[in-house]
Design an enzyme around this catalytic site. Sequence first.
Site, PDB file in Angstrom:
ATOM      1  N   THR A  34       0.789  -1.095   0.000  1.00 44.95           N
ATOM      2  CA  THR A  34      -0.069  -0.001   0.054  1.00 44.95           C
ATOM      3  C   THR A  34       1.011   1.273  -0.043  1.00 44.95           C
ATOM      4  O   THR A  34       1.960   1.412   0.826  1.00 44.95           O
ATOM      5  CB  THR A  34      -0.955   0.067   1.094  1.00 44.95           C
ATOM      6  OG1 THR A  34      -1.485   1.539   1.028  1.00 44.95           O
ATOM      7  CG2 THR A  34      -0.487  -0.188   2.411  1.00 44.95           C
TER       8      THR A  34
ATOM      9  N   ASP B 113      -0.162   3.893   1.032  1.00 42.25           N
ATOM     10  CA  ASP B 113      -0.256   4.385   2.356  1.00 42.25           C
ATOM     11  C   ASP B 113       0.488   3.941   3.520  1.00 42.25           C
ATOM     12  O   ASP B 113       0.612   5.090   4.482  1.00 42.25           O
ATOM     13  CB  ASP B 113      -1.946   4.432   2.571  1.00 42.25           C
ATOM     14  CG  ASP B 113      -2.649   4.777   1.983  1.00 42.25           C
ATOM     15  OD1 ASP B 113      -2.397   5.558   0.803  1.00 42.25           O
ATOM     16  OD2 ASP B 113      -4.069   4.727   2.141  1.00 42.25           O
TER      17      ASP B 113
ATOM     18  N   MET C 279      -1.443   9.628  -9.999  1.00 44.51           N
ATOM     19  CA  MET C 279      -0.245   9.552 -10.729  1.00 44.51           C
ATOM     20  C   MET C 279       1.070   9.129  -9.674  1.00 44.51           C
ATOM     21  O   MET C 279       1.937   8.509 -10.058  1.00 44.51           O
ATOM     22  CB  MET C 279       0.436  11.043 -10.910  1.00 44.51           C
ATOM     23  CG  MET C 279      -0.472  11.518 -12.223  1.00 44.51           C
ATOM     24  SD  MET C 279      -0.224  13.338 -12.585  1.00 44.51           S
ATOM     25  CE  MET C 279       1.270  13.163 -13.255  1.00 44.51           C
TER      26      MET C 279
END
Length: 529
Positions: free
Chosen positions: A299, A301, A453
């Site tokens: 991930t 994140d 992006m």
Amino acid sequence: MAVSLKSSGSFCSTQLQWLHSTRDRLLYGSSHSNAKECTCKKTKRPAPLCVKATSMKVELDFNDPSWKQKFQEDWDKRFNLPRITDIYDLKPRPTTFSLKKNRSPAGDENGTPMDKWNGYVNNDDRALLKVIKYSSPNSAGAECIDPDCSWVEQWVHRAGPRKEIYYEPEEVKAAIVTCGGLCPGLNDVIRQIVFTLETYGVKNIVGIPFGYRGFFEKGLKEMPLSRHLVENINLAGGSFLGVSRGGAKTSEIVDSIQARRIDMLFVLGGNGTHAGANAIHEECRKRKLKVSVVAVPKTIDNDILLMDKTFGFDTAVEEAQRAINSAYIEARSAYHGIGLVKLMGRSSGFIAMHASLSSGQVDVCLIPEVPFTLDGEYGVLRHLEHLLKTKGFCVICVAEAAGQELLQKSGATDASGNVILSDIGVHMQQKIKMHFKDIGVPADVKYIDPTYMVRACRANASDAILCTVLGQNAVHGAFAGFSGITSCICNTHYVYLPITEVITAPKRVNPNSRMWHRCLTSTGQPDFH
Ligand SMILES: Nc1ncnc2c1ncn2[C@@H]1O[C@H](COP(=O)(O)OP(=O)(O)OP(=O)(O)O)[C@@H](O)[C@H]1O
Ligand SMILES: O=P(O)(O)OC[C@H]1O[C@](O)(CO)[C@@H](O)[C@@H]1O
Ligand SMILES: [Mg+2]
């Protein structure tokens, strides 16, 4: 995200200030006190002498001289890796994974070659999860177990190839699935899993298309994979197999695993995917299937507990920097320019914090873990006025989950049940424009939203290496007979963790960490409340 918290036990302490649950310390360190008070089952002492600990299974009384031993015993139980031998009486065989070419992995009749190389990992090898000894719970970023912040060793299982394996490679069917959102490095991991499986001698390797959906959606066919086919897939971003959210029905997935005669399942994904992988592992156990389910944490994140980082995060930060640099150039070149960049991070501000730090061009970094106000004497807008006055321009980096409390909630969720966030970037852009119009100060606001992006690109060098190691180790873990584990990096060492320990909550930026303090030092921003 529908992950459940584990059953709770309770900590007991004679010190009133000791109010931090295990999970809170994992998430925030000791200075962030939002633990729930409770009654200690053992001592029957009322709150606040005792604290509910969401991830402990035993009750600890710090007055008991053996509390450390009890903690460690519980720790060992929690971090013990589930194995297929827990349900089957299986005999291992010598590995077919050779560390050197042109040698028999089983060694000569004396067994010497393998022993001499010392290249295999022993099942009793461990890595330390924590290496700092904090002298006080008030030390920056301290993660303490007891009020005195005593040193307690927290060992986790070392990853890598074992001398003995629990599958006959020639008979193995292995499957790979990529779930959730895109992330740089997915193809690198797929590629390494295929290479390593082939090195063991596996011939039947398939890709499940479009995430968990590929297990049950009619018309989605599994894709045969080989070294030849995946050799160059790392040169492109995205997932060679495709990804998807939602639609996870554990029993249907396991029906499909059973029908397809899959022995090893490699699952690449984030928190949700890991919860799904664990549910699949549990269901396979319930049905007494000899299947190893091994996850690789993906991930951008970086929000999975206990590990140093997830693959894709570094690349996302690097890409995010480019957006920040553009915002900087625009702002610097305009009269009273204000560059505003919104970066991903569903529940945590790691990308925003790291991109702000690495770019060195950000004046204000806003993350969900640190509340802020826009208006008023201590609000962000007043600080922007100050920046325009003193330096003539400024750059703001805001994480997508930041300031959600300032926005109207739609209540909508995506196919996986994740909350769809309100757009803080657009909100801030409008507020900034209105504010400067109202006070009659010209401001040229340029808003950049590089959302997809930062994740739709190929992995950078450091992620590519991480993907290589994690992918290879995932295969070693499956051959070693583990299931319900994830292959990750902890404290710079490559380890296996039980999935159950990493999905209790998303990892978040610790506002008391040295890293967040470094970010504040770098941006020079004040507190916004
Ligand atoms: N608690 C759960 N139990 C079983 N399956 C789950 C659970 N949570 C999510 N899933 C399934 O896991 C898959 C991926 O979940 P999700 O979309 O939340 O992405 P993720 O793995 O968290 O990755 P990302 O970081 O991109 O969000 C979906 O197919 C979803 O249905
Ligand atoms: O638009 P999608 O594909 O659902 O994903 C968006 C989310 O996925 C992530 O990239 C990874 O979880 C988050 O940062 C973001 O909120
Ligand atoms: Mg998720």
